[in-house]
Design an enzyme around this catalytic site. Structure first.
Site, PDB file in Angstrom:
ATOM      1  CB  THR A 126      43.052  45.971  36.049  1.00 34.46           C
ATOM      2  OG1 THR A 126      41.868  46.035  36.834  1.00 34.46           O
ATOM      3  CG2 THR A 126      43.003  47.011  34.953  1.00 34.46           C
ATOM      4  CE  LYS A 149      38.117  48.514  34.851  1.00 38.61           C
ATOM      5  NZ  LYS A 149      37.685  49.233  36.069  1.00 38.61           N
ATOM      6  CE  LYS A 151      41.838  50.722  34.045  1.00 44.54           C
ATOM      7  NZ  LYS A 151      40.848  51.755  34.409  1.00 44.54           N
ATOM      8  CG  ASP A 178      37.875  51.424  32.380  1.00 47.90           C
ATOM      9  OD1 ASP A 178      37.207  52.282  31.790  1.00 47.90           O
ATOM     10  OD2 ASP A 178      38.396  51.606  33.501  1.00 47.90           O
ATOM     11  CD  GLU A 204      34.740  50.973  34.356  1.00 49.14           C
ATOM     12  OE1 GLU A 204      34.866  51.750  35.318  1.00 49.14           O
ATOM     13  OE2 GLU A 204      35.324  49.868  34.286  1.00 49.14           O
ATOM     14  CE  LYS A 249      36.706  53.390  39.614  1.00 51.70           C
ATOM     15  NZ  LYS A 249      37.634  53.930  38.587  1.00 51.70           N
ATOM     16  CG  ASP A 299      38.255  46.865  39.090  1.00 52.36           C
ATOM     17  OD1 ASP A 299      39.222  46.113  39.232  1.00 52.36           O
ATOM     18  OD2 ASP A 299      38.340  48.003  38.561  1.00 52.36           O
TER      19      ASP A 299
END
Length: 332
Positions: A126, A149, A151, A178, A204, A249, A299
């Protein structure tokens, strides 16, 4: 079940550097580590809670203390689902019960979960939100990553510039973004168009939790993953048709037991499955690694953000993550 002795303590995990997402900057993470002992064997679990639900360390400890009597009287994982609400506190207890059972039965945790084996899996790495140049440089530093990934912060033009810079720097990797609830439905068309141009494979949580209905009729060429909108098995049916992927999660749903239930329920409703994480140590990622064996997207890079992880720890090699029973489980 025999009587158990419960210990629950707060620990602060320091991040190696501040980590930024839409609306938040993290510098450390308070977690709860629960230990359950039957006098011969013990099991451990780590819960990090869910910041956007107010599930912080104090809240997790309070929920554990409220259930201490029924836990110490001897409880199994199915009964725990009724004894505690979903969240980081139940996650810590549930995972401690998994390890305790594995050690009592002298079998690996993956075998308890009905798996034939637990193999290394590709994980995303990430990039926290920063300038496009800094994020592109970060993507280059992830030289072994097969999947990244990104952000975002909800600043449409800046976010598009971020994604374009990263794709230019790393034309070889699989990308997902995301949004962490950062956008309104009217911004989706230009956002998704830019993501398609940059060969992004997954978007996401673009909209705020509670705005899932805004996605009715929205045809996205990129699969949409639900994260903040996707907490427990109770959310699966309503999300099917609006999202393509359910991000599970353990801190959201309250442990590996519920997470496995969600994964199987998602398959019944035509949803793909992702396993994600709140920031945590290898002790928190190890149970999620069991779930990862059933997932389409993984992830589990949380420990890579810590100044210091636990030992033994997960192994990150060639863009993949692996986890031995010495991290969490039964060791012969």
């Amino acid at each position: 079940m025999p009587a158990l002795k419960l210990e629950a303590r707060r620990e602060t995990l320091r991040l190696a550097a501040p980590f930024r997402i839409s609306g938040h900057v993290f510098e450390n993470c308070d977690v709860i580590v629960a230990t359950l002992s039957d006098g011969m064997h013990e099991g451990r679990g780590e819960g990090g809670g869910v910041y956007y639900l107010g599930d912080d360390a104090d809240h997790m400890l309070a929920e554990i203390e409220a259930a201490r009597g029924v836990i110490e009287a001897g409880i199994d994982r199915e009964a725990l689902l009724e004894a505690m609400p979903a969240g980081g506190g139940r996650n810590a207890i549930d995972c401690a019960l998994w390890e305790l059972e594995a050690r009592r039965k002298a079998v690996p945790t993956w075998q308890l979960a009905g798996l034939a084996q637990a193999l290394p899996v590709v994980t995303t790495f990430t990039l926290g939100a920063d300038t496009p140049e800094a994020m592109a440089a970060g993507a280059v530093r992830y030289c072994d990553a097969k999947a990244i990934k990104i952000k975002l912060t909800g600043d449409l033009d800046l976010d598009i510039a971020r994604v374009r810079a990263i794709r230019e720097a790393r034309g070889d990797v699989w990308l997902m973004v995301d949004a962490n609830q950062g956008f309104a439905v009217g911004e989706l068309d230009p956002l998704v168009s830019a993501l398609v141009d940059c060969r992004v494979s997954l978007l996401e949580q673009p909209l705020a939790r509670g705005r899932e209905g805004d996605l009715e009729g929205f045809e996205s060429p990129i699969p949409l993953a639900a994260d903040e909108s996707a907490l427990t098995s109770a959310d699966v049916e309503a999300l099917a048709g609006r999202f393509s992927v359910f991000n599970i999660k353990l801190d959201k749903c309250g442990g590996l037991t519920e997470a496995l239930r969600i994964a199987h329920l998602c398959r019944e409703h035509g949803l793909q499955v992702m396993v994600g994480n709140m920031v945590g140590s290898s002790l928190a990622m190890a149970p999620a690694y069991i779930l990862a064996q059933l997932c389409d997207y993984v992830d589990l890079d949380g420990p890579t953000f810590l100044a210091k992880d636990r030992e033994p720890s997960l192994r990150y090699e060639d863009g993949m993550v692996s986890c031995g029973q010495d991290v969490w489980g039964y060791v012969a």
